[in-house]
Design an enzyme around this catalytic site. Structure first.
Site, PDB file in Angstrom:
ATOM      1  N   ASP A  94       0.863  -1.169   0.000  1.00 13.33           N
ATOM      2  CA  ASP A  94       0.000   0.000   0.000  1.00 13.33           C
ATOM      3  C   ASP A  94       0.907   1.229   0.000  1.00 13.33           C
ATOM      4  OD1 ASP A  94      -2.423   1.583   0.455  1.00 13.33           O
ATOM      5  OD2 ASP A  94      -1.664   1.810   2.494  1.00 13.33           O
ATOM      6  N   ASP A 150      -0.170   5.185   1.104  1.00 11.28           N
ATOM      7  CA  ASP A 150      -0.383   6.084   2.241  1.00 11.28           C
ATOM      8  C   ASP A 150      -0.456   5.298   3.546  1.00 11.28           C
ATOM      9  OD1 ASP A 150      -0.966   8.768   0.876  1.00 11.28           O
ATOM     10  OD2 ASP A 150      -2.379   7.433  -0.138  1.00 11.28           O
ATOM     11  N   ASP A 156      -1.305  -1.017   5.947  1.00 11.88           N
ATOM     12  CA  ASP A 156      -1.467  -0.442   7.283  1.00 11.88           C
ATOM     13  C   ASP A 156      -2.896  -0.449   7.781  1.00 11.88           C
ATOM     14  OD1 ASP A 156      -2.058   1.666   5.271  1.00 11.88           O
ATOM     15  OD2 ASP A 156      -2.419   2.890   7.039  1.00 11.88           O
TER      16      ASP A 156
END
Length: 222
Positions: free
Chosen positions: A7, A9, A166
């Site tokens: 991922d 961000d 995250d």
């Protein structure tokens, strides 16, 4: 060797200051009060449409009931400079270099619109070594649809795929694709680590090559 799908961000980059500044600039133009970073970042991860809708609904509703002009204006503000205030997490560059040197393939699978995501990756010196890319405009679906992950993984040479993310969305993407999930603990998730039940936890990027080695060998953290 593995295919590592990251991922963006909250995983490779800390973009919270930049996203918050762009979001609050939009709200200010609309005569709204600014929102806290934590509130704005709680809308990140499901695509830019969800981000803008969430900010507006949190702060008085969508003016005129039409999201389209506000979405376009947010993108104009953000894409004018998606770099200022955004940095890779500590150790990211070193970890990526070590992973490539060990023969692993690297890709990014993000909900972020393609132009800003690619500019960030290139301007921050992360692409290369990252070579695979699937953004929010690459397909007609978004994460957690497993097609996002496999679209990215298929750009890399063969090997087992591992998702590094995250958030709850990244965890669900890994489950949908039936691949191991490495949770970047300092990221932007709302759920607890226990609820996400990752195969491994990443707190320091310098530990990532060792974590990948354990997962490829089938041991993980559990």
């Amino acid at each position: 060797m593995a295919r590592l799908i990251f991922d963006l961000d909250g995983t490779l980059i800390d973009s919270a200051p930049t996203i918050t500044a762009a979001g609050n600039a939009l709200l200010t133009e609309l005569g709204r009060e600014p929102l806290a970073t934590r509130t704005i970042m709680s809308f990140v991860g499901k695509g830019v449409r969800n981000l803008v809708a969430g900010m507006l609904e949190e702060d008085g509703g969508i003016p005129g009931g039409d999201l389209a002009p506000h979405l376009a204006r947010y993108r104009e503000i953000y894409e004018a400079d998606p770099i200022a205030g955004t940095e890779p997490y500590p150790g990211v560059r070193e970890a990526l270099a070590a992973l490539v040197a060990a023969g692993h393939g690297l890709g990014v699978c993000t909900q972020k619109p393609n132009p800003s995501a690619l500019r960030i990756l290139r301007d921050l010196g992360l692409m290369p070594p990252i070579t695979g890319f699937t953004g929010g405009e690459s397909l007609d679906v978004l994460k957690p649809d497993a097609r996002m992950l496999w679209h990215c993984a298929d750009q890399l040479r063969d090997g087992p795929a591992i998702m590094v993310g995250d958030s709850e969305i990244d965890s669900a993407t890994a489950r949908a694709a039936k691949v191991p999930f490495v949770l970047h603990v300092p990221g932007y998730r709302e759920a607890s680590v226990e609820d996400l039940a990752p195969d491994a936890c990443l707190e320091d990027y310098l530990d990532l090559p060792e974590i990948v080695g354990r997962l490829v060998n089938g041991t993980g953290d559990r």
